[in-house]
Scaffold this motif. Structure first.
Motif, PDB file in Angstrom:
ATOM      1  N   UNK A 185       0.831  -1.204   0.000  1.00 45.97           N
ATOM      2  CA  UNK A 185       0.000   0.000   0.000  1.00 45.97           C
ATOM      3  C   UNK A 185       0.863   1.251   0.000  1.00 45.97           C
ATOM      4  N   UNK A 186       0.530   2.160  -0.916  1.00 45.71           N
ATOM      5  CA  UNK A 186       1.196   3.459  -0.985  1.00 45.71           C
ATOM      6  C   UNK A 186       0.161   4.576  -0.859  1.00 45.71           C
ATOM      7  N   UNK A 187      -0.964   4.297  -0.231  1.00 45.81           N
ATOM      8  CA  UNK A 187      -2.031   5.290  -0.082  1.00 45.81           C
ATOM      9  C   UNK A 187      -1.518   6.515   0.657  1.00 45.81           C
ATOM     10  N   UNK A 188      -1.735   7.678   0.051  1.00 45.75           N
ATOM     11  CA  UNK A 188      -1.356   8.978   0.624  1.00 45.75           C
ATOM     12  C   UNK A 188       0.148   9.129   0.841  1.00 45.75           C
ATOM     13  N   UNK A 189       0.963   8.260   0.219  1.00 41.68           N
ATOM     14  CA  UNK A 189       2.419   8.416   0.310  1.00 41.68           C
ATOM     15  C   UNK A 189       2.845   9.611  -0.538  1.00 41.68           C
ATOM     16  N   UNK A 190       4.003  10.168  -0.196  1.00 47.43           N
ATOM     17  CA  UNK A 190       4.586  11.250  -0.977  1.00 47.43           C
ATOM     18  C   UNK A 190       6.007  10.836  -1.320  1.00 47.43           C
ATOM     19  N   UNK A 191       6.341  10.891  -2.617  1.00 46.99           N
ATOM     20  CA  UNK A 191       7.668  10.472  -3.039  1.00 46.99           C
ATOM     21  C   UNK A 191       8.388  11.599  -3.771  1.00 46.99           C
ATOM     22  N   UNK A 192       9.695  11.630  -3.582  1.00 46.68           N
ATOM     23  CA  UNK A 192      10.542  12.575  -4.297  1.00 46.68           C
ATOM     24  C   UNK A 192      11.856  11.861  -4.596  1.00 46.68           C
ATOM     25  N   UNK A 193      12.225  11.829  -5.858  1.00 42.73           N
ATOM     26  CA  UNK A 193      13.460  11.164  -6.290  1.00 42.73           C
ATOM     27  C   UNK A 193      13.493   9.695  -5.878  1.00 42.73           C
ATOM     28  N   UNK A 194      12.385   9.000  -6.112  1.00 40.81           N
ATOM     29  CA  UNK A 194      12.273   7.570  -5.812  1.00 40.81           C
ATOM     30  C   UNK A 194      12.373   6.795  -7.118  1.00 40.81           C
ATOM     31  N   UNK A 195      13.165   5.717  -7.117  1.00 38.64           N
ATOM     32  CA  UNK A 195      13.358   4.892  -8.306  1.00 38.64           C
ATOM     33  C   UNK A 195      12.959   3.460  -7.984  1.00 38.64           C
ATOM     34  N   UNK A 196      12.147   2.872  -8.893  1.00 38.69           N
ATOM     35  CA  UNK A 196      11.766   1.468  -8.780  1.00 38.69           C
ATOM     36  C   UNK A 196      12.347   0.734  -9.976  1.00 38.69           C
ATOM     37  N   UNK A 197      13.134  -0.306  -9.730  1.00 38.64           N
ATOM     38  CA  UNK A 197      13.763  -1.082 -10.795  1.00 38.64           C
ATOM     39  C   UNK A 197      13.487  -2.562 -10.578  1.00 38.64           C
ATOM     40  N   UNK A 198      12.877  -3.209 -11.562  1.00 40.93           N
ATOM     41  CA  UNK A 198      12.639  -4.644 -11.472  1.00 40.93           C
ATOM     42  C   UNK A 198      11.676  -5.038 -10.372  1.00 40.93           C
ATOM     43  N   UNK A 199      10.683  -4.201 -10.101  1.00 44.83           N
ATOM     44  CA  UNK A 199       9.725  -4.465  -9.022  1.00 44.83           C
ATOM     45  C   UNK A 199       8.377  -4.908  -9.573  1.00 44.83           C
ATOM     46  N   UNK A 200       7.752  -5.860  -8.902  1.00 45.26           N
ATOM     47  CA  UNK A 200       6.420  -6.330  -9.253  1.00 45.26           C
ATOM     48  C   UNK A 200       5.422  -5.566  -8.400  1.00 45.26           C
ATOM     49  N   UNK A 201       4.571  -4.765  -9.045  1.00 41.44           N
ATOM     50  CA  UNK A 201       3.601  -3.933  -8.343  1.00 41.44           C
ATOM     51  C   UNK A 201       2.189  -4.520  -8.362  1.00 41.44           C
ATOM     52  N   UNK A 202       2.063  -5.783  -8.717  1.00 39.29           N
ATOM     53  CA  UNK A 202       0.740  -6.400  -8.841  1.00 39.29           C
ATOM     54  C   UNK A 202      -0.069  -6.233  -7.559  1.00 39.29           C
ATOM     55  N   UNK A 203      -1.290  -5.729  -7.712  1.00 35.58           N
ATOM     56  CA  UNK A 203      -2.225  -5.644  -6.607  1.00 35.58           C
ATOM     57  C   UNK A 203      -1.933  -4.558  -5.592  1.00 35.58           C
ATOM     58  N   UNK A 204      -1.009  -3.631  -5.889  1.00 37.19           N
ATOM     59  CA  UNK A 204      -0.758  -2.588  -4.896  1.00 37.19           C
ATOM     60  C   UNK A 204      -1.975  -1.679  -4.787  1.00 37.19           C
ATOM     61  N   UNK A 205      -2.128  -1.072  -3.638  1.00 40.53           N
ATOM     62  CA  UNK A 205      -3.192  -0.094  -3.444  1.00 40.53           C
ATOM     63  C   UNK A 205      -2.545   1.275  -3.260  1.00 40.53           C
ATOM     64  N   UNK A 206      -3.281   2.296  -3.653  1.00 43.21           N
ATOM     65  CA  UNK A 206      -2.765   3.651  -3.528  1.00 43.21           C
ATOM     66  C   UNK A 206      -1.626   3.941  -4.472  1.00 43.21           C
ATOM     67  N   UNK A 207      -1.687   3.372  -5.677  1.00 40.09           N
ATOM     68  CA  UNK A 207      -0.603   3.576  -6.649  1.00 40.09           C
ATOM     69  C   UNK A 207      -0.372   5.051  -6.941  1.00 40.09           C
ATOM     70  N   UNK A 208      -1.391   5.875  -6.766  1.00 40.54           N
ATOM     71  CA  UNK A 208      -1.221   7.316  -6.987  1.00 40.54           C
ATOM     72  C   UNK A 208      -0.202   7.902  -6.024  1.00 40.54           C
ATOM     73  N   UNK A 209       0.049   7.236  -4.905  1.00 39.03           N
ATOM     74  CA  UNK A 209       1.068   7.678  -3.960  1.00 39.03           C
ATOM     75  C   UNK A 209       2.469   7.573  -4.519  1.00 39.03           C
ATOM     76  N   UNK A 210       2.617   6.877  -5.646  1.00 35.40           N
ATOM     77  CA  UNK A 210       3.921   6.771  -6.310  1.00 35.40           C
ATOM     78  C   UNK A 210       4.119   7.869  -7.358  1.00 35.40           C
ATOM     79  N   UNK A 211       3.163   8.798  -7.442  1.00 27.31           N
ATOM     80  CA  UNK A 211       3.271   9.890  -8.414  1.00 27.31           C
ATOM     81  C   UNK A 211       4.610  10.602  -8.236  1.00 27.31           C
ATOM     82  N   UNK A 212       5.360  10.677  -9.329  1.00 30.79           N
ATOM     83  CA  UNK A 212       6.668  11.308  -9.296  1.00 30.79           C
ATOM     84  C   UNK A 212       7.822  10.320  -9.226  1.00 30.79           C
ATOM     85  N   UNK A 213       7.529   9.054  -8.977  1.00 28.89           N
ATOM     86  CA  UNK A 213       8.590   8.041  -8.956  1.00 28.89           C
ATOM     87  C   UNK A 213       9.087   7.782 -10.378  1.00 28.89           C
ATOM     88  N   UNK A 214      10.250   7.179 -10.491  1.00 34.37           N
ATOM     89  CA  UNK A 214      10.828   6.863 -11.797  1.00 34.37           C
ATOM     90  C   UNK A 214      11.030   5.360 -11.922  1.00 34.37           C
TER      91      UNK A 214
END
Length: 152
Positions: free
Chosen positions: A99-128
């Motif tokens: 869950x990333x509900x209401x999370x705030x990200x800045x300069x976050x990088x995701x590499x080779x990650x499986x995001x299946x079924x996550x909730x609050x994906x909008x909390x990753x807004x701004x990630x790379x």
């Protein structure tokens, strides 16, 4: 509550179901450690590395994570709700059902990650992430954007 850790290494141990709410971790490494259900809610983590840790069901709810790296960690069902992540990275980490509900990200990088079924994906807004990773996670990203995917 309020546990302070400085210059600590956990290696091949267990932090399973440990509660360290409102803690302050600086320059900490957690290597090949079982940490299922670890609770770090409202904690402040700076220059922390989790490498090969089993962090399924871990909670980072409302925590502040600065320069925190997750490498080859199991983060299934982890809770980053309301967390602030700055200069953080997730490398080859299953985040299934996290869950990333209401999370705030800045300069976050995701590499080779499986995001299946996550909730609050909008909390990753701004990630790379790489184009390949984005394509692999299209259903999750499309759902977060409110896009319905149609069959060809």
């Amino acid at each position: 509550h309020g546990v302070v850790l400085r210059d600590v290494v956990f290696e091949r141990g267990s932090l399973a179901n440990v509660r360290m709410l409102k803690g302050d971790w600086r320059r900490v490494r957690v290597d090949a450690t079982r940490a299922t259900g670890l609770e770090l809610g409202e904690a402040h983590l700076v220059d922390v590395t989790f490498d090969g840790a089993k962090l399924d069901y871990a909670s980072f709810r409302n925590a502040r994570l600065e320069r925190v790296s997750f490498r080859n960690c199991r983060l299934d069902e982890a809770d980053f709700g309301g967390a602030q992540l700055q200069e953080a990275s997730f490398e080859h980490c299953p985040l299934v059902g996290a869950s990333f509900s209401a999370a705030k990200v800045k300069d976050v990088v995701l590499t080779g990650c499986d995001l299946e079924g996550i909730t609050g994906a909008a909390g990753l807004r701004g990630a790379a992430m790489t184009l390949g990773d984005a394509l692999a996670n299209i259903p999750v990203l499309a759902a977060a954007a409110g896009i319905r995917l149609l069959d060809d």
